[in-house]
Design an enzyme around this catalytic site. Structure first.
Site, PDB file in Angstrom:
ATOM      1  N   THR A 176       0.827  -1.210   0.000  1.00 25.39           N
ATOM      2  CA  THR A 176       0.000   0.000   0.000  1.00 25.39           C
ATOM      3  C   THR A 176       0.858   1.255   0.000  1.00 25.39           C
ATOM      4  OG1 THR A 176      -1.727  -1.171   1.209  1.00 25.39           O
ATOM      5  CG2 THR A 176      -1.804   1.220   1.297  1.00 25.39           C
ATOM      6  N   GLY A 200       2.588  -2.851   8.276  1.00 25.02           N
ATOM      7  CA  GLY A 200       2.915  -3.140   9.665  1.00 25.02           C
ATOM      8  C   GLY A 200       4.405  -3.414   9.800  1.00 25.02           C
ATOM      9  N   GLU A 246      -6.234  -5.791   3.948  1.00 22.65           N
ATOM     10  CA  GLU A 246      -6.332  -7.008   3.133  1.00 22.65           C
ATOM     11  C   GLU A 246      -7.480  -6.923   2.152  1.00 22.65           C
ATOM     12  OE1 GLU A 246      -3.486  -8.666   3.783  1.00 22.65           O
ATOM     13  OE2 GLU A 246      -4.118  -9.038   1.731  1.00 22.65           O
TER      14      GLU A 246
HETATM   15  C1  LIG Z   1      -6.720 -11.453  11.490  1.00 24.23           C
HETATM   16  C2  LIG Z   1      -5.465 -10.715  11.601  1.00 24.23           C
HETATM   17  C3  LIG Z   1      -4.441 -11.557  12.204  1.00 24.23           C
HETATM   18  C4  LIG Z   1      -3.266 -11.118  12.546  1.00 24.23           C
HETATM   19  C5  LIG Z   1      -2.821  -9.761  12.182  1.00 24.23           C
HETATM   20  C6  LIG Z   1      -1.877  -9.855  11.087  1.00 24.23           C
HETATM   21  C7  LIG Z   1      -1.359  -8.806  10.373  1.00 24.23           C
HETATM   22  C8  LIG Z   1      -1.518  -7.366  10.572  1.00 24.23           C
HETATM   23  C9  LIG Z   1      -2.699  -6.750   9.981  1.00 24.23           C
HETATM   24  C10 LIG Z   1      -2.864  -6.366   8.706  1.00 24.23           C
HETATM   25  C11 LIG Z   1      -2.011  -6.758   7.569  1.00 24.23           C
HETATM   26  C12 LIG Z   1      -2.569  -6.113   6.342  1.00 24.23           C
HETATM   27  C13 LIG Z   1      -1.942  -6.245   5.156  1.00 24.23           C
HETATM   28  C14 LIG Z   1      -2.481  -5.599   3.962  1.00 24.23           C
HETATM   29  O1  LIG Z   1      -3.463  -4.897   3.976  1.00 24.23           O
HETATM   30  S1  LIG Z   1      -1.587  -5.960   2.550  1.00 24.23           S
HETATM   31  C15 LIG Z   1      -2.343  -4.987   1.312  1.00 24.23           C
HETATM   32  C16 LIG Z   1      -3.707  -5.508   0.954  1.00 24.23           C
HETATM   33  N1  LIG Z   1      -4.187  -4.831  -0.189  1.00 24.23           N
HETATM   34  C17 LIG Z   1      -5.205  -5.286  -0.925  1.00 24.23           C
HETATM   35  O2  LIG Z   1      -5.855  -6.257  -0.603  1.00 24.23           O
HETATM   36  C18 LIG Z   1      -5.474  -4.531  -2.199  1.00 24.23           C
HETATM   37  C19 LIG Z   1      -6.893  -4.757  -2.673  1.00 24.23           C
HETATM   38  N2  LIG Z   1      -6.963  -4.501  -4.104  1.00 24.23           N
HETATM   39  C20 LIG Z   1      -6.842  -5.552  -4.999  1.00 24.23           C
HETATM   40  O3  LIG Z   1      -6.681  -6.707  -4.653  1.00 24.23           O
HETATM   41  C21 LIG Z   1      -6.962  -5.199  -6.455  1.00 24.23           C
HETATM   42  O4  LIG Z   1      -6.632  -3.886  -6.714  1.00 24.23           O
HETATM   43  C22 LIG Z   1      -8.406  -5.401  -6.979  1.00 24.23           C
HETATM   44  C23 LIG Z   1      -8.692  -6.857  -6.927  1.00 24.23           C
HETATM   45  C24 LIG Z   1      -9.368  -4.624  -6.123  1.00 24.23           C
HETATM   46  C25 LIG Z   1      -8.533  -4.876  -8.382  1.00 24.23           C
HETATM   47  O5  LIG Z   1      -7.607  -5.606  -9.189  1.00 24.23           O
HETATM   48  P1  LIG Z   1      -7.296  -5.030 -10.633  1.00 24.23           P
HETATM   49  O6  LIG Z   1      -6.984  -3.590 -10.503  1.00 24.23           O
HETATM   50  O7  LIG Z   1      -6.310  -5.905 -11.278  1.00 24.23           O
HETATM   51  O8  LIG Z   1      -8.611  -5.053 -11.443  1.00 24.23           O
HETATM   52  P2  LIG Z   1      -9.738  -6.060 -11.723  1.00 24.23           P
HETATM   53  O9  LIG Z   1     -10.078  -5.812 -13.157  1.00 24.23           O
HETATM   54  O10 LIG Z   1     -10.802  -5.880 -10.683  1.00 24.23           O
HETATM   55  O11 LIG Z   1      -9.150  -7.558 -11.576  1.00 24.23           O
HETATM   56  C26 LIG Z   1      -8.545  -8.131 -12.709  1.00 24.23           C
HETATM   57  C27 LIG Z   1      -8.762  -9.611 -12.668  1.00 24.23           C
HETATM   58  O12 LIG Z   1      -7.918 -10.160 -11.631  1.00 24.23           O
HETATM   59  C28 LIG Z   1      -8.701 -10.950 -10.753  1.00 24.23           C
HETATM   60  N3  LIG Z   1      -8.126 -10.853  -9.432  1.00 24.23           N
HETATM   61  C29 LIG Z   1      -7.949  -9.727  -8.714  1.00 24.23           C
HETATM   62  N4  LIG Z   1      -7.384 -10.032  -7.528  1.00 24.23           N
HETATM   63  C30 LIG Z   1      -7.200 -11.369  -7.508  1.00 24.23           C
HETATM   64  C31 LIG Z   1      -6.655 -12.291  -6.540  1.00 24.23           C
HETATM   65  N5  LIG Z   1      -6.221 -11.891  -5.339  1.00 24.23           N
HETATM   66  N6  LIG Z   1      -6.603 -13.598  -6.865  1.00 24.23           N
HETATM   67  C32 LIG Z   1      -7.072 -13.996  -8.058  1.00 24.23           C
HETATM   68  N7  LIG Z   1      -7.625 -13.212  -9.023  1.00 24.23           N
HETATM   69  C33 LIG Z   1      -7.669 -11.900  -8.716  1.00 24.23           C
HETATM   70  C34 LIG Z   1     -10.072 -10.332 -10.831  1.00 24.23           C
HETATM   71  O13 LIG Z   1     -11.054 -11.275 -10.417  1.00 24.23           O
HETATM   72  C35 LIG Z   1     -10.165 -10.007 -12.299  1.00 24.23           C
HETATM   73  O14 LIG Z   1     -10.404 -11.201 -12.985  1.00 24.23           O
HETATM   74  P3  LIG Z   1     -11.648 -11.252 -14.002  1.00 24.23           P
HETATM   75  O15 LIG Z   1     -12.844 -10.999 -13.133  1.00 24.23           O
HETATM   76  O16 LIG Z   1     -11.593 -12.623 -14.570  1.00 24.23           O
HETATM   77  O17 LIG Z   1     -11.424 -10.145 -14.987  1.00 24.23           O
HETATM   78  C1  LIG Z   2      -4.475  -1.626  10.528  1.00 27.84           C
HETATM   79  C2  LIG Z   2      -4.033  -1.660   9.096  1.00 27.84           C
HETATM   80  C3  LIG Z   2      -2.933  -2.432   8.748  1.00 27.84           C
HETATM   81  C4  LIG Z   2      -2.481  -2.447   7.433  1.00 27.84           C
HETATM   82  N1  LIG Z   2      -1.363  -3.184   7.123  1.00 27.84           N
HETATM   83  C5  LIG Z   2      -0.892  -3.162   5.845  1.00 27.84           C
HETATM   84  C6  LIG Z   2       0.287  -3.890   5.523  1.00 27.84           C
HETATM   85  O1  LIG Z   2       0.894  -4.518   6.377  1.00 27.84           O
HETATM   86  N2  LIG Z   2       0.758  -3.833   4.237  1.00 27.84           N
HETATM   87  C7  LIG Z   2       0.103  -3.114   3.258  1.00 27.84           C
HETATM   88  O2  LIG Z   2       0.558  -3.097   2.119  1.00 27.84           O
HETATM   89  N3  LIG Z   2      -1.047  -2.424   3.548  1.00 27.84           N
HETATM   90  C8  LIG Z   2      -1.548  -2.430   4.814  1.00 27.84           C
HETATM   91  N4  LIG Z   2      -2.693  -1.746   5.112  1.00 27.84           N
HETATM   92  C9  LIG Z   2      -3.342  -0.934   4.072  1.00 27.84           C
HETATM   93  C10 LIG Z   2      -4.619  -1.577   3.584  1.00 27.84           C
HETATM   94  O3  LIG Z   2      -4.330  -2.682   2.786  1.00 27.84           O
HETATM   95  C11 LIG Z   2      -5.422  -0.523   2.804  1.00 27.84           C
HETATM   96  O4  LIG Z   2      -5.833   0.469   3.713  1.00 27.84           O
HETATM   97  C12 LIG Z   2      -6.640  -1.166   2.149  1.00 27.84           C
HETATM   98  O5  LIG Z   2      -6.227  -1.959   1.058  1.00 27.84           O
HETATM   99  C13 LIG Z   2      -7.676  -0.141   1.663  1.00 27.84           C
HETATM  100  O6  LIG Z   2      -7.112   0.743   0.737  1.00 27.84           O
HETATM  101  P1  LIG Z   2      -7.218   2.321   1.015  1.00 27.84           P
HETATM  102  O7  LIG Z   2      -6.773   2.579   2.376  1.00 27.84           O
HETATM  103  O8  LIG Z   2      -6.565   2.996  -0.122  1.00 27.84           O
HETATM  104  O9  LIG Z   2      -8.791   2.618   0.971  1.00 27.84           O
HETATM  105  P2  LIG Z   2      -9.631   3.144  -0.312  1.00 27.84           P
HETATM  106  O10 LIG Z   2      -9.597   2.119  -1.375  1.00 27.84           O
HETATM  107  O11 LIG Z   2      -9.220   4.527  -0.616  1.00 27.84           O
HETATM  108  O12 LIG Z   2     -11.104   3.092   0.331  1.00 27.84           O
HETATM  109  C14 LIG Z   2     -11.835   4.286   0.637  1.00 27.84           C
HETATM  110  C15 LIG Z   2     -13.270   4.102   0.149  1.00 27.84           C
HETATM  111  O13 LIG Z   2     -13.242   4.017  -1.289  1.00 27.84           O
HETATM  112  C16 LIG Z   2     -14.072   2.946  -1.707  1.00 27.84           C
HETATM  113  N5  LIG Z   2     -13.583   2.372  -2.968  1.00 27.84           N
HETATM  114  C17 LIG Z   2     -12.302   2.236  -3.382  1.00 27.84           C
HETATM  115  N6  LIG Z   2     -12.239   1.599  -4.570  1.00 27.84           N
HETATM  116  C18 LIG Z   2     -13.516   1.330  -4.921  1.00 27.84           C
HETATM  117  C19 LIG Z   2     -14.121   0.663  -6.032  1.00 27.84           C
HETATM  118  N7  LIG Z   2     -13.390   0.169  -7.048  1.00 27.84           N
HETATM  119  N8  LIG Z   2     -15.474   0.550  -6.049  1.00 27.84           N
HETATM  120  C20 LIG Z   2     -16.216   1.020  -5.023  1.00 27.84           C
HETATM  121  N9  LIG Z   2     -15.718   1.675  -3.942  1.00 27.84           N
HETATM  122  C21 LIG Z   2     -14.383   1.815  -3.898  1.00 27.84           C
HETATM  123  C22 LIG Z   2     -13.933   1.925  -0.580  1.00 27.84           C
HETATM  124  O14 LIG Z   2     -15.041   1.023  -0.580  1.00 27.84           O
HETATM  125  C23 LIG Z   2     -13.915   2.808   0.664  1.00 27.84           C
HETATM  126  O15 LIG Z   2     -15.255   3.046   1.072  1.00 27.84           O
HETATM  127  C24 LIG Z   2      -3.170  -1.693   6.434  1.00 27.84           C
HETATM  128  C25 LIG Z   2      -4.283  -0.936   6.780  1.00 27.84           C
HETATM  129  C26 LIG Z   2      -4.728  -0.916   8.097  1.00 27.84           C
HETATM  130  C27 LIG Z   2      -5.924  -0.093   8.458  1.00 27.84           C
END
Ligand SMILES: CC/C=C\C/C=C\C/C=C\C/C=C/C(=O)SCCNC(=O)CCNC(=O)[C@H](O)C(C)(C)COP(=O)(O)OP(=O)(O)OC[C@H]1O[C@@H](n2cnc3c(N)ncnc32)[C@H](O)[C@@H]1OP(=O)(O)O
Ligand SMILES: Cc1cc2nc3c(=O)[nH]c(=O)nc-3n(C[C@H](O)[C@H](O)[C@H](O)COP(=O)(O)OP(=O)(O)OC[C@H]3O[C@@H](n4cnc5c(N)ncnc54)[C@H](O)[C@@H]3O)c2cc1C
Length: 613
Positions: A181, A220, A463
């Protein structure tokens, strides 16, 4: 001497119509796993909290040998050292500490448990988790290291890279994070700005965060703990953008822990919760890493800069999919903890009278209190059991993927995305309901519930933000609906779109049949998914583009994903309760709990259910 138990609590427990051990064994995967789960912390607490002679230790050690010798490779001298080292400092509650002090206390405990896990040679992931959770109840500064950092190496690294890097992670020679992120982008990964430009002369990548919005932000452990990151960046080679790839990026000196040249890193400051996790920011100013530092299991950059694309460019997303499964399961357990606290409290808290002059009753006697808590007990069971069912699907799909068969990847993405959103939203509302059910005392940090909420509610965001995850799942569901409209063959998980009919035999004045409950949830999901598809097609018929029509239908598409998850959960709960081999009294009770969960869901979403008849 046994602890004295509150008489009201003892009385409530004595009225159980089932043997709790049956359930506990089921939830923890059997008596042996449960014994291990209980033995480890008890052993360590005993070691820490009482002055022990070597004789004591030997007796315990021998005692352990009869129970758990299969994995405890204890060496008494190390045990003694760990005990002395920790006992002198002991446990301190972080509730009254500053953020800095709380982080340090959590770090102290985490380092201690990391050492102990190695000393005890604990290999099982679950046992490691149980052990850590006892000593670091809040956010663990090593959380990213334990989960996403190691998972990324395991799933994105080549065999050589795994051989080289995983032992460093397992022994804490390095501490890692997962940095994806950025300040400007969390959801829209194709918008990530950090670049990794290949220098063919020196066979190196030049990492750069060219703008303020490209700064890595949120990961994190980035603030203080980590000295290496698995960092996702836009690969540029031979002048071409090859999309997001993962890289092993050293951040801090392994001895001094100071940031390396070109690295600006720090903590992002106070948060709503997760206070003992040092979420940080990172700026890279043309930092060079060797070509071998790109994780090349699926995609590669050859020495001459040629990019070899992966078979499927979504494979780079696997660490996120894997971690979503962790979140799905932990949500159920978090709610289980909160409702346990609230239910025990409700058995011992006497407040107000039901019969005037009859004396103050246990608040658990109020029907409103029972409704608040029993529905959450049912929800916790439902989420834990549905998470197990989803994990079984995941494991079978993942083993196929490891052999190169990616056909289940779309289903897996849809399932993890929708269940992660459903479970975390249900957990958030459920934990808050448990807190409020405890009145003023629920608002005390000492109750434990506020931190459960403030820490875990972030799982609705990280996530994959929940709405976005629902829309991701809806992509898959909508495709399946389109295929169903054409009479094509569907994936197993969504065949109900073609077969679901509303032939409910139960009538409201009789005990509802469980098969009718599953059929009702299936029909509701099929109807909502079909409605979302119809609205999307209506948007197209109005002349909107595919993406505009998608946005036009997106609220219904989110509902479709949640209805799908709700059906998956109810089906898993009922089928697992029926098939778990419990004795009659336990099975009767659990099926009653399943009915409570399902009927409560029908009440909460009565609009959907009334609409589908
Ligand atoms: C319970 C907790 C326990 C302990 C604590 C532990 C850890 C500490 C806490 C937090 C850690 C947090 C870490 C993080 O947050 S890491 C960062 C996480 N970030 C995200 O999840 C980002 C979310 N965004 C996305 O995944 C993509 O941008 C999104 C899927 C929204 C859009 O993808 P894209 O821009 O490529 O466009 P699309 O056209 O929507 O997708 C294209 C195509 O790809 C398929 N797709 C997308 N993602 C996946 C996947 N993960 N696996 C498989 N396929 C995927 C999608 O379905 C599309 O396919 P199709 O529909 O056939 O066109
Ligand atoms: C406690 C915590 C721990 C984290 N740890 C990590 C980490 O270890 N590593 C890491 O890489 N990241 C980490 N993150 C980041 C996290 O993965 C992002 O915050 C998360 O993916 C959401 O993205 P954003 O913050 O840009 O929210 P945004 O995507 O900006 O969301 C804001 C609003 O926009 C809306 N929105 C965005 N896109 C769309 C769409 N396509 N259609 C409709 N609505 C939409 C959402 O629904 C939401 O209401 C952490 C976040 C938190 C809070």
């Amino acid at each position: 001497m046994g602890k004295s138990v509150n008489p009201d609590l003892a009385k409530a427990r004595s009225q159980a119509t089932f043997d709790p051990a049956n359930l506990t064994n089921y939830l923890y995967g059997g008596p042996e796993k449960l014994r291990r789960k209980r033995y480890l912390p008890a052993f360590v607490f005993k070691e820490l909290c009482t002055e022990m002679s070597l004789t004591d230790l030997c007796l315990i050690f021998l005692g352990l040998l009869t129970h758990v010798s299969d994995y405890l490779g204890l060496t008494l001298s190390i045990e003694n050292m760990a005990a002395k080292e920790y006992k002198e400092e002991g446990f301190k509650s972080t509730d009254d500490m500053s953020r800095e002090e709380a982080y340090e206390e959590s770090m102290r405990r985490a380092v201690y448990t990391n050492k102990r896990v190695l000393q005890l040679n604990l290999q099982d992931q679950e046992e490691q988790y149980y052990f850590r959770e006892i000593f670091v109840p809040g956010a663990n500064p090593f959380a990213l290291h334990y989960v996403m950092f190691k998972d990324a190496i395991n799933t994105q690294g080549t065999e050589d890279q795994i051989q080289k890097w995983l032992p460093l992670a397992e022994t804490y020679a390095v501490t890692g994070t997962y940095a994806q992120t950025e300040l400007g982008h969390g959801t829209f990964l194709r918008g990530l700005e950090t670049t990794a430009e290949y220098d063919v002369q020196r066979e190196e990548f030049i990492l750069n965060t060219p703008t303020i919005t490209s700064s890595k932000f949120w990961p994190g452990a980035l603030g203080k703990t980590a000295n290496v990151a698995i960092l996702n960046a836009k690969l540029i080679t031979k002048g071409r953008n090859c999309g997001m790839q993962s890289f092993w990026v050293p951040l801090r000196h392994l001895e001094t822990h100071q940031p390396l040249p070109g690295i600006t890193v720090g903590d992002i400051g106070p948060k709503f919760g997760y206070h003992t996790s040092d979420n940080g920011f990172l700026q890279l100013n043309r930092v060079r890493i060797p070509r071998e530092n790109m994780l090349m299991r699926y995609s590669k950059v050859l020495q001459d800069g040629t990019f070899v694309p992966p078979e499927n460019d979504r494979l780079v997303y696997v660490p996120m999919t894997q971690f979503r499964f962790v979140v799905i399961g932990r949500s159920g357990w978090t709610l289980a903890k909160a409702v346990t606290v609230a239910t025990r409290y409700s058995a011992v808290r006497r407040q107000s009278e039901i019969t005037p002059g009859g004396g103050e009753v246990q608040i658990l006697d109020f029907q409103t209190q029972q409704h608040k808590l029993f529905t959450q007990i049912a929800s916790a069971y439902a989420m834990i059991i549905a998470a197990k069912a989803a994990k079984d699907l995941y494991d079978s799909a993942f083993s196929k993927m490891e052999k190169g068969n990616l056909e289940d990847l779309p289903m897996l993405h849809a399932l993890t995305s929708s269940m992660k959103a459903f479970n975390t939203w249900e957990m958030a509302t459920g934990v808050e309901q448990c807190r409020m059910a405890c009145g003023g005392h629920g608002y005390l940090l000492a109750s434990g519930i506020p931190q459960m909420y403030t820490d875990m509610v972030s799982a609705c965001t990280y996530e994959g933000e929940n709405t976005v995850m629902c829309l991701q799942a809806a992509r898959f569901l909508n495709k399946c609906q389109e295929a169903a409209n054409k009479g094509e063959r569907l994936p197993q998980l969504t065949r109900f779109l073609q077969t679901s009919r509303l032939n409910i035999s139960s009538s409201l004045d009789q005990d509802v049949d469980l098969n009718d409950i599953i059929a009702a949830y299936e029909f509701r999901a099929a109807t909502v998914i079909s409605e979302a598809n119809a609205r999307l097609n209506a948007g197209l018929a109005m002349g909107k583009s595919q993406s505009e029509a998608w946005n036009y239908a997106s609220q219904l598409l989110v509902k479709a994903a949640l209805a799908f998850s709700h059906w998956f959960t109810v089906r898993a709960l009922i089928e697992n309760m029926r098939g778990a081999g419990f004795d009659n009294s336990t099975e009767t009770l659990l099926l009653q709990l399943a009915k409570l969960y399902a009927l409560d869901g029908m009440l909460r979403y009565s609009g959907d259910f009334r609409k589908v008849g």
